[in-house]
Design an enzyme around this catalytic site. Structure first.
Site, short mmCIF file in Angstrom:
data_model
loop_
_atom_site.label_atom_id
_atom_site.label_comp_id
_atom_site.label_asym_id
_atom_site.label_seq_id
_atom_site.Cartn_x
_atom_site.Cartn_y
_atom_site.Cartn_z
N ILE A 152 54.93 30.89 50.86
CA ILE A 152 54.08 31.69 51.74
C ILE A 152 53.10 30.81 52.50
O ILE A 152 52.85 31.01 53.69
CB ILE A 152 53.34 32.78 50.93
CG1 ILE A 152 54.36 33.79 50.38
CG2 ILE A 152 52.31 33.49 51.81
CD1 ILE A 152 53.75 34.85 49.48
N ASP A 171 48.22 20.63 46.88
CA ASP A 171 49.10 21.21 45.87
C ASP A 171 49.52 20.11 44.90
O ASP A 171 50.42 19.34 45.19
CB ASP A 171 50.33 21.85 46.51
CG ASP A 171 51.12 22.71 45.52
OD1 ASP A 171 51.13 22.37 44.32
OD2 ASP A 171 51.72 23.71 45.94
N ALA A 232 45.87 35.85 47.57
CA ALA A 232 46.73 35.35 46.50
C ALA A 232 46.55 36.19 45.25
O ALA A 232 47.31 37.13 45.00
CB ALA A 232 46.44 33.88 46.24
N ASP A 257 41.62 40.22 49.77
CA ASP A 257 42.61 41.28 49.56
C ASP A 257 42.85 41.52 48.07
O ASP A 257 43.48 42.50 47.70
CB ASP A 257 43.94 40.88 50.24
CG ASP A 257 44.96 42.00 50.20
OD1 ASP A 257 44.64 43.12 50.67
OD2 ASP A 257 46.08 41.78 49.69
N GLU A 262 40.64 45.65 39.95
CA GLU A 262 41.22 46.49 41.00
C GLU A 262 41.54 47.87 40.43
O GLU A 262 42.23 47.96 39.41
CB GLU A 262 42.49 45.85 41.57
CG GLU A 262 42.25 44.50 42.23
CD GLU A 262 43.51 43.86 42.80
OE1 GLU A 262 44.60 44.49 42.72
OE2 GLU A 262 43.42 42.74 43.30
N HIS A 281 44.52 44.99 48.31
CA HIS A 281 45.75 44.31 47.84
C HIS A 281 46.95 44.73 48.69
O HIS A 281 48.00 45.13 48.18
CB HIS A 281 46.00 44.62 46.36
CG HIS A 281 46.75 43.53 45.66
ND1 HIS A 281 46.44 43.10 44.39
CD2 HIS A 281 47.82 42.77 46.05
CE1 HIS A 281 47.27 42.14 44.02
NE2 HIS A 281 48.11 41.92 45.02
N ILE A 282 46.78 44.59 49.98
CA ILE A 282 47.78 45.10 50.93
C ILE A 282 48.37 44.00 51.80
O ILE A 282 49.25 44.25 52.62
CB ILE A 282 47.12 46.19 51.81
CG1 ILE A 282 48.15 47.15 52.39
CG2 ILE A 282 46.24 45.58 52.90
CD1 ILE A 282 48.72 48.10 51.38
N ALA A 283 47.96 42.74 51.61
CA ALA A 283 48.40 41.66 52.50
C ALA A 283 49.92 41.53 52.55
O ALA A 283 50.50 41.28 53.60
CB ALA A 283 47.78 40.34 52.07
N GLY A 284 50.56 41.70 51.41
CA GLY A 284 52.00 41.53 51.36
C GLY A 284 52.78 42.79 51.60
O GLY A 284 54.01 42.79 51.48
#
Length: 314
Positions: A152, A171, A232, A257, A262, A281-284
Site C-alpha cells: 500500500i 522500513d 494503518a 482513520d 473504535e 476506519h474507512i480509508a480502505g
C-alpha cells in the site's frame, strides 16, 4: 446450521455467490452482538470478518468445526493467529484488494492538510472571510515520508510522485537491495525520516514494536509545518501526545482513520483538537474496493472449504 457465518458488512453479490455452494448466515449486526455470534459457532466451517470481530480464543472455542477465517482486509491484529494455527484453521486476508483505496485516502489527506483551507466553513457561514489565514502549502516539491514500505505504501508513493512529491521511506524489514527502493529514498532510521518529511504517513501493523511508534518524543522531531496521516492501525500513534502537539502548534495537522478504541469513547482526548480530520476506519473501503475484497475473500474461503470437503472449486 450454517457452513459460513459473515459477521460484518460484505458485498452482497459475493455473499450470493457463496450461497450457491454453502449455507451462509450473513448478518452484519453480529459484530455488535457478541453472545449471539458465539451461539452460531456449532457446525460453522468458515467465518468471514473485518477488523471489529475479535476472533480470539473465547470465540474459537465456540466454533469447534471452524476450518477457515476469511478477513475482509489485510490487518490481522483482531485474529488470534497462534490459536488458529494450533487448531489447523487457515486465516485468509484479502491482500491487495484495498491498496488503491488507502493510497487515494492518503494522497487526499496530504492535499487537504497541506493546503489547510478546508476548516473554514463554520467561520464563513458566520460572516468571517479568513482569506489570509488560510493561505496554505502545495504538495508539489514537498517530502512524503512513508513509515513502512509494503504494497500500500508503494501504491501511495507512485501517486505521490505523479504530484511531483519527493518520497522517502523507512522500513527495517525490507532489505536495502530490494528493487522496491529504486524510485524512493531509503532511510535507515525513523528519526531521520520524521525530521525531514512534510507529510508523514503510517503503513505498519500494530505489534508490540509499533505500539505508540509515534509518541511524544518522536513528535518533538517533526517539523511544525508537517502533517501526519494514519490509515494503518490504531495504537501506532499516541493519541494524547498527538493532541498536545496539535494544540500547541508543534504539528500543522493530522488525519486519523484508525484509533486505539473504535468507536471513539465519549469524552475522547481528541475532542476539540484543532486541524484534525477524523474518519471511521474507512480509508480502505470504497464501493470498488469492497467489491474486490469481498470477491477475493469469498474465493479464499470457497477454496479452503472446497479442498477440505473434496468438492471441486467453482
Amino acid at each position: 446450521m450454517s457452513d459460513i457465518v459473515i459477521s460484518e458488512f460484505m458485498d452482497e453479490a459475493a455473499v450470493e455467490a457463496l450461497g450457491r455452494d454453502f449455507t451462509v448466515l450473513f448478518d452484519p449486526t453480529l459484530v455488535e452482538a457478541r453472545e449471539r455470534l458465539l451461539d452460531q459457532g456449532e457446525g460453522v466451517r468458515g467465518l468471514i470478518v473485518r477488523n471489529r470481530t475479535q476472533v480470539d480464543e473465547a470465540l474459537l472455542s465456540r466454533f469447534p468445526d471452524l476450518e477457515v477465517v476469511g478477513r475482509l482486509g489485510v490487518g490481522l491484529d483482531n485474529i488470534d493467529l497462534e490459536t488458529c494455527a494450533a487448531r489447523g484453521i487457515e486465516v485468509k486476508p484479502a491482500f491487495g484488494g484495498n491498496g488503491s483505496s488507502v493510497a487515494e485516502y492518503v494522497i487526499g489527506g496530504a492535499l487537504m492538510l497541506r493546503r489547510g483551507a478546508y476548516f473554514s466553513s463554520a467561520a464563513m457561514l458566520a460572516g468571517v472571510w479568513p482569506r489570509q489565514a488560510l493561505i496554505g502549502r502545495e504538495v508539489s516539491g514537498s517530502v512524503l515520508g512513508l513509515v513502512g514500505f509494503g504494497a500500500i505504501a508503494r501504491e501511495t508513493a507512485r501517486r505521490a510522485r505523479a504530484l511531483d512529491m519527493q518520497v522517502m521511506a523507512f522500513d527495517p524489514h525490507l532489505p536495502a537491495e530490494d528493487a522496491a527502493w529504486a524510485d524512493v529514498e531509503r532511510r535507515d532510521s525513523l528519526e531521520s525520516l520524521l525530521e525531514e518529511a512534510d507529510v508523514i504517513s503510517l503503513h505498519v501493523p500494530l505489534t508490540e514494536a509499533t505500539h505508540h511508534l509515534i509518541d511524544a518524543t518522536r513528535l518533538q522531531r517533526v517539523k511544525s509545518s508537517a502533517v501526519l496521516i494514519n490509515a494503518a492501525r490504531g495504537g501506532t500513534v499516541d493519541e494524547a501526545a498527538l493532541a498536545d502537539a496539535l494544540r500547541e502548534g508543534r504539528l500543522a495537522g493530522a488525519m486519523l482513520d484508525v484509533f486505539e478504541q473504535e468507536p471513539l469513547p465519549a469524552g475522547s482526548i481528541l475532542v476539540g483538537v484543532p486541524n484534525l480530520i477524523l474518519t471511521p476506519h474507512i480509508a480502505g473501503v470504497t464501493e470498488e474496493s469492497n467489491a474486490r475484497i469481498s470477491q477475493m475473500t469469498a474465493d479464499n474461503v470457497r477454496a479452503v472449504l472446497g479442498q477440505k470437503s473434496g468438492r471441486a472449486e467453482t
